[in-house]
Design an enzyme around this catalytic site. Structure first.
Site, PDB file in Angstrom:
ATOM      1  N   TYR A 146      56.376 -24.926  21.140  1.00  0.00           N
ATOM      2  CA  TYR A 146      57.213 -24.206  22.105  1.00  0.00           C
ATOM      3  C   TYR A 146      56.553 -24.226  23.482  1.00  0.00           C
ATOM      4  O   TYR A 146      57.190 -24.537  24.496  1.00  0.00           O
ATOM      5  CB  TYR A 146      57.431 -22.778  21.627  1.00  0.00           C
ATOM      6  N   LYS A 150      58.001 -26.101  26.960  1.00  0.00           N
ATOM      7  CA  LYS A 150      58.333 -25.375  28.178  1.00  0.00           C
ATOM      8  C   LYS A 150      57.458 -25.800  29.348  1.00  0.00           C
ATOM      9  O   LYS A 150      57.931 -25.916  30.491  1.00  0.00           O
ATOM     10  CB  LYS A 150      58.220 -23.868  27.931  1.00  0.00           C
TER      11      LYS A 150
END
Length: 241
Positions: A146, A150
């Site tokens: 994750y 990002k």
């Protein structure tokens, strides 16, 4: 920050930040083109805000390109579709990596590419907001892929801003703190995990989806006409203190 006469594509519009953004922008006059994989979510959203809805499998490159082709040429794009698989460095799986990087990064890049191509063909101008996360700035346990997705999207935002600026297209990233969506609840429902994180927020709380939607509206608006290539933290001060 009114958007009458403007059209906006919102990925991940069925739930969470994407839905809140669709509802807010519609209230302010925008024509919404909502993309989501769940028809029931899109049906309920359309009943509230009107506009168009597209059921899309954004997890595949072909699905993302097909959805953007169906969406057509619009004035703005909000890349909000996202997912997470909670895995540590030692436990990361290929499946988890492909799922998170595919949706959070590859899909966002494809949607931005197709949006930009359509805008250039139409003569230029437009705005892209890429929704990232403070997880790309801090090392949260079990957020390996994750965080990578990002942080990668923020890097790509800077490249997009540089290359698309000549066509009058602004590209910005928006990095929320923990936002109490269904996805976040899974990761932060344990008080032992959430309490220390909450204590680091000068605002004294996590964000609500509406907080993030209002910041997205600001970045889309003409009031942010000189903002491009940067990342705005919507984090209650978490990254600053």
């Amino acid at each position: 920050m009114q958007f009458s006469g403007k059209s906006v594509i919102i990925t991940g519009a069925g739930k969470g930040i994407g839905r809140a953004t669709a509802e807010l922008l519609a209230e302010r006059g925008a024509d919404i083109v909502a993309l989501s994989r769940t028809r029931s979510d899109l049906d309920s959203l359309r009943a509230r805000v009107g506009g168009r809805s597209i059921v899309a499998d954004l997890a595949t490159p072909g699905g993302a390109r097909q959805a953007m082709a169906e969406a057509g040429t619009c004035d703005m794009l909000v890349n909000c579709a996202g997912t997470n698989v909670l895995e540590s460095v030692l436990d990361m799986t290929e499946a988890g990596y492909e799922t998170v990087m595919g949706i959070n990064l590859r899909t966002a890049l494809i949607c931005a590419q197709e949006f930009a191509r359509a805008r250039v063909t139409a003569g230029g101008s437009g705005v892209i907001v890429n929704v990232t996360s403070i997880a790309g700035h801090r090392g949260f346990p079990d957020h390996l892929c994750y965080a990578a997705s990002k942080a990668g999207l923020e890097g790509a935002t800077r490249v997009m801003a540089r290359e698309l600026g000549a066509h009058g297209i602004r590209v910005v990233a928006l990095a929320p703190t923990v936002t109490m969506t269904e996805l976040a609840a899974e990761a932060w429902s344990d008080p032992a995990k959430s309490a220390p994180m909450m204590a680091r927020h000068p605002a004294g709380r996590f964000a609500q989806a509406e907080d993030v939607a209002r910041a997205i509206a600001l970045l889309l608006s003409d009031d942010a006409g000189m903002v491009t290539g940067s990342a705005l933290a919507v984090d209650g001060g978490f990254l600053s203190v």
